[in-house]
Design an enzyme around this catalytic site. Sequence first.
Site, PDB file in Angstrom:
ATOM      1  N   TYR A 228      16.199  55.511  36.346  1.00  0.00           N
ATOM      2  CA  TYR A 228      15.993  54.213  35.559  1.00  0.00           C
ATOM      3  C   TYR A 228      17.457  53.806  34.984  1.00  0.00           C
ATOM      4  O   TYR A 228      18.007  52.702  35.341  1.00  0.00           O
ATOM      5  CB  TYR A 228      15.257  54.681  34.356  1.00  0.00           C
ATOM      6  CG  TYR A 228      15.546  53.613  33.068  1.00  0.00           C
ATOM      7  CD1 TYR A 228      15.281  52.089  33.158  1.00  0.00           C
ATOM      8  CD2 TYR A 228      15.659  54.007  31.647  1.00  0.00           C
ATOM      9  CE1 TYR A 228      15.426  51.236  32.060  1.00  0.00           C
ATOM     10  CE2 TYR A 228      15.977  53.457  30.846  1.00  0.00           C
ATOM     11  CZ  TYR A 228      15.841  51.863  30.883  1.00  0.00           C
ATOM     12  OH  TYR A 228      16.119  51.215  29.783  1.00  0.00           O
ATOM     13  N   LYS A 232      19.669  50.601  36.248  1.00  0.00           N
ATOM     14  CA  LYS A 232      20.322  49.616  34.798  1.00  0.00           C
ATOM     15  C   LYS A 232      21.729  49.434  35.244  1.00  0.00           C
ATOM     16  O   LYS A 232      22.718  48.380  34.948  1.00  0.00           O
ATOM     17  CB  LYS A 232      19.801  49.997  33.748  1.00  0.00           C
ATOM     18  CG  LYS A 232      18.325  49.921  33.540  1.00  0.00           C
ATOM     19  CD  LYS A 232      17.936  48.481  33.490  1.00  0.00           C
ATOM     20  CE  LYS A 232      18.264  48.015  32.106  1.00  0.00           C
ATOM     21  NZ  LYS A 232      17.579  46.316  31.950  1.00  0.00           N
TER      22      LYS A 232
END
Length: 481
Positions: A228, A232
């Site tokens: 994640y 990002k």
Amino acid sequence: MNFSCSFLLIIILGSFAVFIEKLLRVQPNIKKLYLLLRAASHESALQRFYSEIKAKDLFRVLKKKHGPNFSALIAQKITVVHGDISRVNLGVEDLNLFEEMRNEVDIVVNLAATTSFDERYDVSFHINTMWPKHILNFAKRCARIKVLLHVSTAYVSGEKEGLIEETPHRMGDTLNGTVGLDIDNEQKIIDEKLKRLQADNVSKRDLNLAMKDLGLQRARNYGWPNTYVFTKAMGEMILEELKGNIPTVIVRPTIITSTYKQPFPGWNEGLRTIDSIAAGYAKGKITCFLCDPKTVLDIIPADMVVNAMIVAMLAHAQNPSKTPIYQIGSSVSNPLLFSSLQDYIQRYFRKHPCFDKQEKPIQVREVTIFRTRNNFRLYMALRYLVPLKVLWILNAALFQWLGGLYHNLNRKIKYAMRMIDLYAPYLFFKGIYDDTNTEVLRQIVRKNEAENVFYLDPKRINWENYFMNIHFPGLVKYTIK
């Protein structure tokens, strides 16, 4: 503090309905919100809008304010757009609508993300890394663009310690100094891995696991703890590299929790990091935990994040500058220790127990805290892995008669250990997030005497009161079933 009547917004929608509610409630001068939803058809997009947004209790204050005119307000202010960010023209098939958006939109907001720590690498890369590029390309085509606001996460910092500043991620930067990070190459790695797996005709389950493992491997190769935050961070790199003359704002919230004040206290949506712990304890599933009780948890209510987003949009649409980064959190000005959260969770759910399927109150016990991973692994080995080995022997002796029980327990233990592996970096986190840039937003709010509407200061939060009287009651009402 109001937007000019000429402002139009396009929301690349994730699951942040509280942002839309706030705009509709306090910014009457906004002419139109275009909500781009990924769905199979326009009808499906409308259905998703009505089920995921309009029908929610979140909008009750707005409904009460406008009464029978609420539906008319929604119809006037919101245009639901069926599309796909990764396709040409954002996948908008109505070319007249696309041209209308391109000519009229002057603020683009990207809320889209997949936030699972161990999402399949191809999925996470597609949404968190490549979608920002497509959204930026659309913003460049907008004739009246004033600002692109991108919602990231503070945890793109990885496991840095000390004061973590509001600085950008440059293309190719890594957290551990390993050279060679190339986003185009990451796409090739994904494509080649998928091609090999498909050629081997693996099951869907095995393909999912392989792609999840690939994401963790690639992230940790460059110093990020999970897929994640890695994807990002690469999304931020793309914006920093390719933005050109497009005014771009990046907002990095920390751990987002229930609304503190508006539209009402306690609204929340889905189990986030700390809420998974609270829910597991409330249901009697957590009796031990791995963490450093002195770890500072950086918590920020959802309405404060929304307020920061709106003020940042307003400030930079009126006065464009270099790409600012706003870290929205509380660890500098109002730190919360994990030991305090543990105390609040235990006290609340002892006094207000949840109920099981037979409507009987679930009795919760004191949680045993392990301060090191080695101690936790030893406990798991003695408490679960040794009995599991005995069960395996019995199952073999009884001709697989206990196979279902063995495989179910084995799966649960593997899942628990994987979750600990994913979350451990945050349970021993040693960083605090600088919010110097965000303080500038607070000063703008004070100057305009708008603190009652756009409150941003986490110092005003009494954490004990917030968790005991706002967050946990809201979590039980809206999320824990």
